[in-house]
Structure formats: structure tokens, C-alpha cells
Motif scaffolding. Structure first.
Motif, PDB file in Angstrom:
ATOM      1  N   UNK A 187       0.815  -1.221   0.000  1.00  0.00           N
ATOM      2  CA  UNK A 187       0.000   0.000   0.000  1.00  0.00           C
ATOM      3  C   UNK A 187       0.846   1.267   0.000  1.00  0.00           C
ATOM      4  N   UNK A 188       1.991   1.236   0.674  1.00  0.00           N
ATOM      5  CA  UNK A 188       2.836   2.436   0.698  1.00  0.00           C
ATOM      6  C   UNK A 188       4.006   2.294  -0.270  1.00  0.00           C
ATOM      7  N   UNK A 189       4.687   1.160  -0.217  1.00  0.00           N
ATOM      8  CA  UNK A 189       5.864   0.960  -1.071  1.00  0.00           C
ATOM      9  C   UNK A 189       5.528   0.827  -2.550  1.00  0.00           C
ATOM     10  N   UNK A 190       4.413   0.156  -2.839  1.00  0.00           N
ATOM     11  CA  UNK A 190       3.940  -0.033  -4.218  1.00  0.00           C
ATOM     12  C   UNK A 190       5.052  -0.406  -5.195  1.00  0.00           C
ATOM     13  N   UNK A 191       5.742  -1.522  -4.953  1.00  0.00           N
ATOM     14  CA  UNK A 191       6.841  -1.898  -5.838  1.00  0.00           C
ATOM     15  C   UNK A 191       6.349  -2.297  -7.241  1.00  0.00           C
ATOM     16  N   UNK A 192       7.070  -1.827  -8.231  1.00  0.00           N
ATOM     17  CA  UNK A 192       6.773  -2.197  -9.621  1.00  0.00           C
ATOM     18  C   UNK A 192       7.843  -3.200 -10.078  1.00  0.00           C
ATOM     19  N   UNK A 199      10.180  12.530  -2.073  1.00  0.00           N
ATOM     20  CA  UNK A 199      10.036  11.245  -1.376  1.00  0.00           C
ATOM     21  C   UNK A 199       8.656  11.132  -0.744  1.00  0.00           C
ATOM     22  N   UNK A 200       8.139   9.907  -0.742  1.00  0.00           N
ATOM     23  CA  UNK A 200       6.949   9.626   0.056  1.00  0.00           C
ATOM     24  C   UNK A 200       7.401   8.790   1.254  1.00  0.00           C
ATOM     25  N   UNK A 201       7.370   9.395   2.427  1.00  0.00           N
ATOM     26  CA  UNK A 201       7.682   8.644   3.648  1.00  0.00           C
ATOM     27  C   UNK A 201       6.399   8.592   4.451  1.00  0.00           C
TER      28      UNK A 201
END
Ligand code: NDP
Length: 337
Positions: free
Chosen positions: A136-141, A271-273
């Protein structure tokens, strides 16, 4: 009934004297109550925070002389509650003790399972934290570089394996060569770096030639210092813990003020922290987690690692050891069979 109490508040790393074990007779059951026998006790880093006089914002602190709190897998041994029968397995929050009396509130039936301890690890709170934080936060592609701290621990070991499922390149960070070998050979990470190695920051940079797209933060301290300059524009940083600071007696240590560097990086790299306290997410996300995780476990895509301490009396030593990195995988105490 043996119970382990908070005897005194730790200064820095907890010591055995901070805990006291006592034996008490079991109370009689009233109507509407069940008697729980602890099979497994979960040991988790947050317990360090609730030992302080000022607890964390998300949980009250434990009073002196109170039983240490903790998630447990229990068997109902006696029931005067309509919803439970003797023999039922339940997930509870009954703490560091052999037995507990419950009015049924908060008990989650586990049904039949041949590995009940997983309800505290790969099918429970730590893995759920990994799932929500990463997805939900990291959203790895696919193709992203994901770096995970405490990569062989209860949360980190699941983060790395889910990130692999999502097609990311995954770099772990762990304490010591043995943990790093485990991360690569058994958890399938692309590389793993020892944060105790004096060349750690250089080694991490060399392992992330494309920079870092997702950093799953649970440690802080020197590990975060090495990661920050490698974060890419638009990187996502779920922050779920800062265990390197849990034993600090003052989180405002004197020293150079590093906030300008951090704020500038957040701004310039966009950055999204985002902080995450897993208690907030059960209602919305737990069912999806359970479904996905059961599928991944059954397919062998996620392999649970458990570190089992034998006997309730071992809980303090095992807990202190975990804060120093002596556990490999999810730490639980087998209290009884
Ligand atoms: P782990 O199984 O990962 O055990 C803790 C590990 O932390 C140790 O084994 C050690 O691993 C590492 N560690 C300890 N001190 C340091 C340090 N100074 N620098 C680097 N690493 C250190 O525990 P969990 O997976 O249960 O928890 C991991 C983190 O996630 C904790 O910060 C915890 O508070 C947090 N958490 C947060 C939740 C939330 O809702 N926000 C929920 C669950 C966990 P190594 O030997 O590799 O250094």
C-alpha cells in the motif's frame, strides 16, 4: 500459573532484572469466561516501547508489577462461554503467562491448523505489517530496486519475499554473514548486506547501481544514513519501526542537526515517507492479506522462518536477544504443547 511481570523499567537495553517470574493459583471461572492455556507467545520489538513510563502513542505503557503483554496462541481448556468449547485454538492477547482467564473479547478462533505458531508470524501481525507497508505504501513495480531493513526478521523476511513475487530486485540488510546467507539462499533475495561491516554504506551503494525505489524502513540509525543518499526521485519509504532507537534514553541526542539534509532530500527527491501502525489496518486489509498469504505459502512462494525459544522462563532472555539481533525469523516462545 507462572506469569512474567515487569519488575522495573529498563534504562537502555533491558536486563533480566527488569522481569520477575511469579506463580499464582488460577482463579475460578465465572459464567461467560474461558480458561486459556498458552501454547505460543509472540515476542515483538514494540514490547520494549511499552516498558517505558511514557508508552508509545499507539499503546499504553505497562505498569510495574503487571504481566508483560503479548500476542499468544492458546487452547481453551475450560469454557463457560457459549461461543467457545474446550479444545478450541484461539489467537489471544494473554501475555507472558501459562494460563489466562478471558471473557472472550478479542479472541480469534483459529480452526484446525497443523502449525498454529504461524498465526503469530507468517499468517499474523508481522506478515500483515509487511503486506500493508510494502504493497500500500511501497507499491513496488516490476524491475524496481527494493531495499528491506532487518531482512531476515519477522516482518523483513516477508517483505523481501513479497517484493520478489512482485518482480522487484530485492536487496536485504541484516546483521552478520549468516543472516545474509539465509536471505539470499532461502528467502531468494538478490543480495544482502551486513550492516555491521565497516564498508556497509559502500557495499549498499555498489549493490544498488540504479538507486533505490522502495526502502522498507524498520531500523533507522546508521542503516537509514546509508540508504538516504541512494533513494531515487519518487522513492517510497514505508516507516514501520526504528528499532535502532528503541533503547535510546534520549531521542534528542546532542550532535549536528541532520533535519535540513533530510528535509531537503524529501523535497528535492519528492520522497513519500509514511508511518504505519498496523492496528489501523485490520478492518480494511486483513482478509485480503490472509487470502494472498495462504496462497503464497501453499505455493511455496513465501517460506516462513521461525525462531522458537523453549519454555516461558526463556522469554526475557529471548526478548533481550532479539533486540540485539540474535533471532533468525519470527521469534516465538513455545510455552506448552
Ligand atoms: P525482527 O524479527 O526483525 O527482530 C528485530 C531485528 O532488528 C533484530 O533481529 C536485528 O536484526 C534488528 N536490529 C536490532 N537492532 C538493530 C540496529 N541497531 N540496527 C539494525 N538492525 C537492528 O523483529 P520484527 O520483524 O518483529 O520487527 C521489526 C521492526 O518492525 C521493529 O522496528 C518493529 O518495531 C517494527 N514493527 C512495526 C509494526 C507496526 O505496526 N508499525 C508491526 C510489527 C513490527 P539484524 O541482526 O538483522 O540487525
Amino acid at each position: 500459573n507462572r506469569r512474567i511481570l515487569l519488575a522495573s523499567r529498563p534504562q537502555g537495553l533491558p536486563a533480566p532484572e527488569n522481569f520477575r517470574i511469579e506463580t499464582r493459583p488460577l482463579p475460578a471461572l465465572a459464567e461467560g469466561e474461558v480458561l486459556l492455556r498458552t501454547l505460543y507467545l509472540s515476542l515483538d520489538p514494540y514490547m520494549r516501547n511499552v516498558m517505558n513510563e511514557d508508552g508509545p502513542v499507539y499503546a499504553p505503557s505497562i505498569s510495574l508489577g503487571e504481566v508483560m503483554i503479548g500476542g499468544t496462541v492458546c487452547r481453551v481448556t475450560e469454557s463457560r462461554h457459549p461461543a467457545f468449547q474446550a479444545g478450541d485454538l484461539v489467537l489471544a492477547n494473554s501475555g507472558w503467562q501459562d494460563y489466562a482467564v478471558s471473557n472472550g473479547e478479542g479472541l480469534m478462533p483459529l480452526g484446525a491448523t497443523d502449525r498454529p505458531s504461524l498465526a503469530l508470524g507468517a499468517l499474523g501481525m508481522p506478515a500483515f505489517t509487511a503486506y500493508v507497508g510494502l504493497l500500500d505504501i511501497g507499491q513496488p513495480q516490476a524491475g524496481d530496486t527494493v531495499v528491506v531493513a532487518a531482512a531476515t526478521g519477522a516482518v523483513g523476511s516477508i517483505v523481501g519475499q513479497i517484493a520478489r513475487i512482485k518482480g522487484a530486485r530485492v536487496i536485504g540488510i541484516a546483521g552478520g554473514a549468516e543472516k545474509c546467507r539465509h536471505a539470499v539462499e532461502n528467502l531468494g533475495l538478490d543480495a544482502c548486506l551486513d550492516h555491521r561491516n565497516p564498508l556497509f554504506a559502500e557495499n549498499l551503494a555498489a549493490s544498488c547501481p540504479q538507486g533505490i525505489d522502495v526502502y522498507f524502513e524498520s531500523v533507522g540509525g546508521a542503516v537509514f544514513d546509508a540508504v538516504l543518499p541512494l533513494l531515487n526521485v519518487g522513492a517510497r519509504v514505508p516507516v514501520i519501526g526504528v528499532i535502532a532507537h528503541y533503547n535510546d534514553t534520549d531521542t534528542r541526542l546532542p550532535g549536528p542537526d541532520r533535519r535540513p539534509e533530510l528535509m531537503t532530500a524529501i523535497l528535492q527527491k519528492r520522497l513519500l515517507m509514511q508511518g504505519l501502525i498496523i492496528l489501523d489496518h485490520y478492518e480494511r486489509r486483513f482478509d485480503a492479506f490472509r487470502q494472498d498469504m495462504e496462497t503464497w505459502l501453499a505455493a511455496g512462494l513465501v517460506i516462513p522462518t521461525e525462531d522458537i525459544a523453549e519454555g516461558l522462563e526463556q522469554a526475557p532472555a529471548a526478548f533481550i536477544g532479539m533486540l540485539r539481533g540474535s533471532n533468525l525469523g519470527k521469534l516465538v516462545v513455545r510455552v506448552s504443547d
